[in-house]
Design a protein around this motif. Structure first.
Motif, PDB file in Angstrom:
ATOM      1  N   PRO A   1       0.811  -1.225   0.000  1.00  0.00           N
ATOM      2  CA  PRO A   1       0.000   0.000   0.000  1.00  0.00           C
ATOM      3  C   PRO A   1       0.843   1.274   0.000  1.00  0.00           C
TER       4      PRO A   1
ATOM      5  N   TYR B   1      -7.308   1.458   9.555  1.00  0.00           N
ATOM      6  CA  TYR B   1      -8.379   1.897   8.668  1.00  0.00           C
ATOM      7  C   TYR B   1      -9.225   3.014   9.275  1.00  0.00           C
TER       8      TYR B   1
ATOM      9  N   SER C   1      -1.485   8.345   3.593  1.00  0.00           N
ATOM     10  CA  SER C   1      -2.565   7.380   3.421  1.00  0.00           C
ATOM     11  C   SER C   1      -2.028   5.957   3.286  1.00  0.00           C
TER      12      SER C   1
ATOM     13  N   GLN D   1      -5.997   5.302  -1.761  1.00  0.00           N
ATOM     14  CA  GLN D   1      -6.054   4.042  -1.028  1.00  0.00           C
ATOM     15  C   GLN D   1      -7.448   3.441  -0.911  1.00  0.00           C
TER      16      GLN D   1
ATOM     17  N   PHE E   1      -8.468  -0.172   0.709  1.00  0.00           N
ATOM     18  CA  PHE E   1      -9.361  -0.107   1.872  1.00  0.00           C
ATOM     19  C   PHE E   1     -10.613  -0.957   1.635  1.00  0.00           C
TER      20      PHE E   1
ATOM     21  N   ARG F   1     -11.842  -4.360   3.645  1.00  0.00           N
ATOM     22  CA  ARG F   1     -12.978  -4.241   4.568  1.00  0.00           C
ATOM     23  C   ARG F   1     -14.314  -4.723   4.011  1.00  0.00           C
TER      24      ARG F   1
ATOM     25  N   ILE G   1      -2.772   2.663   5.746  1.00  0.00           N
ATOM     26  CA  ILE G   1      -3.375   1.424   5.244  1.00  0.00           C
ATOM     27  C   ILE G   1      -2.397   0.259   5.359  1.00  0.00           C
ATOM     28  N   ASP G   2      -1.109   0.537   5.162  1.00  0.00           N
ATOM     29  CA  ASP G   2      -0.076  -0.499   5.304  1.00  0.00           C
ATOM     30  C   ASP G   2      -0.100  -1.104   6.705  1.00  0.00           C
TER      31      ASP G   2
ATOM     32  N   TRP H   1      -7.289   6.232   9.227  1.00  0.00           N
ATOM     33  CA  TRP H   1      -7.279   6.739   7.848  1.00  0.00           C
ATOM     34  C   TRP H   1      -8.550   7.528   7.557  1.00  0.00           C
TER      35      TRP H   1
ATOM     36  N   ARG I   1      -2.782  -1.145   8.572  1.00  0.00           N
ATOM     37  CA  ARG I   1      -4.175  -1.531   8.805  1.00  0.00           C
ATOM     38  C   ARG I   1      -4.879  -0.617   9.799  1.00  0.00           C
TER      39      ARG I   1
END
Length: 423
Positions: A50, A381, A372, A243, A247, A251, A376-377, A384, A379
């Motif tokens: 990511p 979320y 971002s 991202q 994402f 999810r 995300i890398d 973010w 996690r």
């Protein structure tokens, strides 16, 4: 309440004059729309994390930052059409290299080439602004933005369909569309002259470096306020776009499998559909009943609400509602602020201000995808999503104080007598 007289509709003749621009931009945007949902997954196949995906967007933005002022100024000097063609050739070369890439190094090189020759949108905005009356400029820019929306509706849908024939099939389609766009620009777009009307080599060289232009902009605090709002918008929007694919893949699922290029293509196509509805109907009607300040503040608020919801929602049905809020806010903010920025400077500064706008956008796009991607890398979320919500909320607060209830007069700031020193 704002009266309709403050928002005249562009004449039929003006709209027909902008039709070639609409066609060229729509074809160009379709190619970009094909790439948007595919690039994260295409890069992952070559080993990208990511953060690396975010870096691909950042390096493209960095190249735009370097090239943006040059592209804008060159379009002022030599005409929009010539610069647009060069920009499109760079996009074509970038797509061809991307489709042929067998390593992340080549993917990065493709994005660098595309970024250094980018400027299609800012040049098109300047062309639309230059070929419309100042009081009808919002509708003219809306026509250009509508073309972008059309491309971002058709492109992702086409990408989702073509990916079943191979991961590079959509990229080759984007390259073919880029070639069509070049041909359409050459055939359909009338030749235009520089803003000065006559090319003077010595004067043009001086205008390229032109300290006077910078001093003029320093005398326009309202324009700088608008650019500040756009930076906040670009930062939040870039965090989201860079991202959202990974994402959603992490999810959400659809029919038993994680979101992929096809599902993301549908999301981007839906965004393009909302863009068209806003540009074609909602923004003109809304402008008749409320001020630009109210529009921008409300748009930032609903964007913030949509981002906040992403932090807690895990159901696909509610995801559609949140994405609608985000897309509506994005479209209203981008169009309203871009039109207001164009009106805040004299007509012969359109290329410069739009180039500066693109450079500042690129500056935000350099850092936002890295932030971002790092979140995300790891996690993170919810972090973010809440970071984007906070940025949009800051935009709503800033817009309340920065946007004028009535537009300041700027044309006199750039008249020759206002700056008696020689150029």
């Amino acid at each position: 309440m704002t009266t309709p007289d403050h928002f005249p509709i562009a004449s039929r003749t003006q709209i027909l004059a902008l039709l070639p621009t609409f066609i060229v931009v729509a074809v160009d945007a379709t190619g970009m729309g094909i790439i948007l949902p595919l690039l994260p997954f295409y890069s992952q196949r070559l080993g990208a994390t990511p953060f690396i995906v975010g870096s691909l967007i950042s390096v493209y933005a960095l190249c735009q930052l370097v090239a943006g002022p040059v592209v804008g100024t060159l379009s002022d000097r030599y005409g929009r059409r010539r610069v647009l063609i060069v920009s499109q050739i760079g996009t074509l070369a970038g797509f061809v290299l991307l489709a042929s890439a067998n390593s992340l190094t080549l993917v990065f090189l493709a994005r660098i080439i595309d970024g250094l020759t980018s400027g299609n949108i800012s040049v098109a905005h300047a062309y639309a602004a230059e070929h419309s009356e100042p009081r009808a400029r919002k509708q003219a820019l809306g026509t250009t933005s509508g073309a972008i929306g059309t491309g971002l509706l058709v492109g992702p849908a086409l990408s989702g369909f073509l990916v079943q024939f191979g991961v590079t099939a959509p990229i080759w389609a984007a390259a073919a569309l880029s070639l069509i766009s070049i041909a359409a620009t050459i055939k359909l777009l009338p030749s235009d002259c520089p803003a000065s009307g006559v090319l003077d080599t010595r004067r043009d060289i001086e205008l390229t470096l032109e300290p006077k232009a910078a001093r003029v902009l320093l005398l326009m605090p309202y324009a700088w306020g608008l650019l500040g709002l756009l930076i906040l918008f670009f930062f939040a929007n870039s965090m989201f776009i860079s991202q959202v694919a990974l994402f959603l893949s992490a999810r959400f699922s659809w029919q038993g499998h994680p979101f992929g290029a096809r599902e993301l293509g549908a999301v981007f196509a839906y965004a393009g559909f909302i863009n068209i509805i806003v540009q074609g109907l909602l923004i003109t009607q809304a402008s008749r009943f409320t001020s630009d300040r109210t529009l921008v503040v409300v748009a930032f608020v609903i964007m913030s609400a949509g981002f906040s919801g992403l932090a807690i929602v895990g159901r696909t049905g509610l995801l559609a509602v949140l994405l609608t809020l985000i897309i509506l806010g994005t479209t209203f903010i981008r169009t309203t602020l871009t039109a207001e920025l164009s009106r805040s400077v004299p007509p012969h500064r359109q290329g410069m201000i739009m180039g500066l706008n693109q450079s500042l956008m690129s500056g935000a796009n350099i850092f936002a995808p890295l932030v971002s991607g790092a979140l995300i890398d790891r996690r993170l979320y919810a972090t973010w999503a809440l970071s984007m919500a906070a940025t949009a909320a800051c935009g709503a607060i800033a817009a309340t104080g920065l946007l004028a209830s009535s537009r300041p007069e700027t044309a006199s700031l750039d008249k020759p007598h206002a700056h008696p020193e020689p150029i």
